[in-house]
Scaffold this active site. Sequence first.
Site, short mmCIF file in Angstrom:
data_model
loop_
_atom_site.label_atom_id
_atom_site.label_comp_id
_atom_site.label_asym_id
_atom_site.label_seq_id
_atom_site.Cartn_x
_atom_site.Cartn_y
_atom_site.Cartn_z
N ASP A 155 0.81 -1.22 0.00
CA ASP A 155 0.00 0.00 0.00
C ASP A 155 0.85 1.27 0.00
O ASP A 155 0.39 2.32 0.45
CB ASP A 155 -0.96 -0.02 1.20
CG ASP A 155 -0.19 -0.13 2.51
OD1 ASP A 155 1.05 -0.30 2.46
OD2 ASP A 155 -0.83 -0.04 3.57
N HIS A 215 24.90 0.46 -17.83
CA HIS A 215 23.86 0.91 -16.90
C HIS A 215 24.06 0.26 -15.53
O HIS A 215 23.11 -0.22 -14.92
CB HIS A 215 22.47 0.60 -17.46
CG HIS A 215 22.11 1.46 -18.63
ND1 HIS A 215 21.09 1.18 -19.51
CD2 HIS A 215 22.65 2.62 -19.08
CE1 HIS A 215 21.04 2.11 -20.44
NE2 HIS A 215 21.97 3.00 -20.21
N ASP A 254 28.20 8.63 -13.17
CA ASP A 254 27.22 9.23 -14.09
C ASP A 254 26.00 9.56 -13.25
O ASP A 254 25.24 8.66 -12.86
CB ASP A 254 26.88 8.24 -15.21
CG ASP A 254 25.95 8.84 -16.27
OD1 ASP A 254 25.38 9.93 -16.03
OD2 ASP A 254 25.79 8.21 -17.33
N ASP A 303 22.87 15.96 -16.24
CA ASP A 303 23.37 14.64 -16.66
C ASP A 303 24.87 14.75 -16.91
O ASP A 303 25.28 15.23 -17.97
CB ASP A 303 22.62 14.19 -17.92
CG ASP A 303 22.97 12.77 -18.34
OD1 ASP A 303 23.70 12.09 -17.60
OD2 ASP A 303 22.50 12.34 -19.41
N HIS A 337 27.57 3.02 -27.63
CA HIS A 337 26.35 3.83 -27.43
C HIS A 337 26.44 5.12 -28.25
O HIS A 337 27.44 5.36 -28.93
CB HIS A 337 26.12 4.12 -25.94
CG HIS A 337 27.27 4.81 -25.25
ND1 HIS A 337 27.55 6.14 -25.41
CD2 HIS A 337 28.21 4.35 -24.38
CE1 HIS A 337 28.59 6.47 -24.66
NE2 HIS A 337 29.02 5.39 -24.04
N HIS A 380 22.30 12.98 -26.32
CA HIS A 380 20.85 13.02 -26.47
C HIS A 380 20.37 14.40 -26.04
O HIS A 380 21.10 15.14 -25.38
CB HIS A 380 20.20 11.93 -25.60
CG HIS A 380 20.74 11.91 -24.18
ND1 HIS A 380 20.22 12.72 -23.20
CD2 HIS A 380 21.75 11.22 -23.61
CE1 HIS A 380 20.89 12.51 -22.07
NE2 HIS A 380 21.83 11.61 -22.29
N HIS A 385 16.57 11.78 -21.04
CA HIS A 385 16.67 11.51 -22.47
C HIS A 385 15.48 12.24 -23.07
O HIS A 385 14.40 11.66 -23.21
CB HIS A 385 16.62 10.02 -22.78
CG HIS A 385 17.80 9.28 -22.22
ND1 HIS A 385 17.83 7.93 -22.04
CD2 HIS A 385 19.02 9.74 -21.80
CE1 HIS A 385 19.00 7.58 -21.53
NE2 HIS A 385 19.74 8.65 -21.37
N GLU A 422 28.77 12.74 -24.75
CA GLU A 422 29.25 11.73 -23.81
C GLU A 422 29.91 10.51 -24.45
O GLU A 422 29.45 9.38 -24.29
CB GLU A 422 28.08 11.26 -22.93
CG GLU A 422 26.81 10.88 -23.68
CD GLU A 422 25.71 10.40 -22.72
OE1 GLU A 422 25.97 9.48 -21.93
OE2 GLU A 422 24.61 10.97 -22.77
N TYR A 433 35.20 1.46 -23.42
CA TYR A 433 35.01 0.45 -22.38
C TYR A 433 35.69 -0.83 -22.83
O TYR A 433 35.33 -1.39 -23.88
CB TYR A 433 33.51 0.19 -22.17
CG TYR A 433 32.70 1.48 -22.09
CD1 TYR A 433 32.50 2.12 -20.87
CD2 TYR A 433 32.19 2.08 -23.25
CE1 TYR A 433 31.79 3.32 -20.80
CE2 TYR A 433 31.49 3.27 -23.19
CZ TYR A 433 31.29 3.89 -21.97
OH TYR A 433 30.60 5.07 -21.92
N ARG A 489 34.00 7.29 -19.43
CA ARG A 489 33.03 8.14 -20.14
C ARG A 489 33.18 9.55 -19.58
O ARG A 489 33.42 9.72 -18.38
CB ARG A 489 31.60 7.62 -19.96
CG ARG A 489 30.57 8.48 -20.66
CD ARG A 489 29.19 7.81 -20.86
NE ARG A 489 28.49 7.50 -19.63
CZ ARG A 489 28.38 6.28 -19.10
NH1 ARG A 489 28.94 5.25 -19.70
NH2 ARG A 489 27.74 6.08 -17.97
N GLU A 519 31.01 13.24 -19.84
CA GLU A 519 29.72 13.76 -20.33
C GLU A 519 29.47 15.16 -19.81
O GLU A 519 29.53 15.42 -18.61
CB GLU A 519 28.58 12.83 -19.83
CG GLU A 519 27.20 13.34 -20.20
CD GLU A 519 26.09 12.37 -19.81
OE1 GLU A 519 26.27 11.60 -18.84
OE2 GLU A 519 25.04 12.40 -20.47
N1 GLY Z 1 22.78 8.77 -17.52
C1 GLY Z 1 22.08 8.53 -18.68
C2 GLY Z 1 22.82 9.02 -19.83
O1 GLY Z 1 23.91 9.50 -19.71
O2 GLY Z 1 22.33 9.02 -20.92
MN MN Z 2 24.69 10.39 -18.02
MN MN Z 3 23.43 11.25 -20.93
#
Ligand code: GLY
Ligand code: MN
Ligand code: MN
Length: 439
Positions: A37, A240, A257, A268, A347, A351, A358, A382, A386, A404, A406
């Site tokens: 609940d 992820h 991240d 982000d 990737h 975005h 996103h 970004e 890897y 990475r 970003e």
């Molecule tokens: N953290 C999600 C991305 O970088 O797209």
């Molecule tokens: Mn990110």
């Molecule tokens: Mn991102």
Amino acid sequence: MSRSAMDRGARLEEIAEAIGDGALLLWAPGETVRSHDTAWPYRPDSDFWYVTGFAEPEAVLVYRPRSESPVTLFVRPRDREREIWDGRRAGPEGALSEYGADAAWPLDELDARLPELLSGVDALWTPLGRDEAMDRRIHGWLGKLRGNRRQPDRAPTTIRDPRPLLHGMRRRKSLEERLLLGAAASLSARAHLAAMRRLRPGWSEYRLQALIEQVFREGGASGPAYNSIVAGGANACILHYTENRDELRDGDLVLVDAGAELGMYAGDITRTFPVGRSFTAPQRDLYSAVLEVQVDAVAAIRPGMRHADLHQRVIDGLIDRLLVLGLVRGSRDEVVETESWKRYFMHGTGHYLGIDVHDVGPYYAQDGESLPYVEGVVVTVEPGLYVAPDDGEAPEVFRGIGVRIEDDVVVTADGHEVLTADVPKEVDAIEALREAALG
Ligand code: GLY
Ligand code: MN
Ligand code: MN
């Protein structure tokens, strides 16, 4: 959570121009059960909030720009008992006084009033296919109108999807939205700086996550804009990774991240830095490769740049460096032909960023061409590399390293502005911070 009347007015006007004699019908979903609940913290529906600024569950908007009473909201009624248990409600009164509605009704009047509200509009703009129960109700209201024997022609003859319109609008941020995104980016940057300044070898990934998310909440964020990734060592090669439960070890890198959601807008940011004082030589080589490509891509952002071209630029830059590092072999043409680079960069380059991390908005025109950026578009940049720990094809020194970097970037009239420049990404600057942190 506030939205200026100016932005709301401008949005309604833009929608009015597009839908003319039509009606826009949007709704906010109800709460979602987390267990038994208890519900998940409620997060307003992005499109509904963009148009109305109204943040409560279950509300319904009918916008008929050419009518005398254009904005109608149906909302949960005031209820002393429920408000004692579950929190305040604006009620129809608040919808009128605080949210600019021209008419407002309690939700239980929806079925009785909707057919009349849709009577005489030419097209109904509503996102069918998202919520079966709501789809059935909409068809019921339309059926009722069509079944009116004296005036069956008062029912809308067309149903149109409003998402291309709304998402096209959301792609280009207003000045106010750019300020909100700037605030979310600054707060996110503050958290990343705190992480670089405070992390000590031996901390768990979740301890570093807690520090970052504490900065978010202290700064007024609703929380993280997405599940924070705090990935030490080879965990950085899981794109992820959100388990965040391992120990952070001296000699490894940590990839963070994480971004705050502030005032409904997302930050982000990714940074990758040593758990100890400095990068090892292979870590520095891989990191510098990503950094050079990332800096070059950010510098290339301006109106007219196409998203797909930016991605290609990043791929080209990474291929050059992967060849030098010995991570891909053969001629450049062979690498392009076989796409062997994809083993290490799997990737996209970035975005749109906005109310959703996103964010919505088209990347391609109808003819399939990648859309050029225009002033007000906000994107992340970004790139990463890897090298899985069990990658038998990679030189051993690189195995288990993931990097990475970003940043969040606004396209301005003649170039760009980096919203996340407060967090260092140069090797020397990061090492200086780590040195200071560890004394
Ligand atoms: N953290 C999600 C991305 O970088 O797209
Ligand atoms: Mn990110
Ligand atoms: Mn991102």
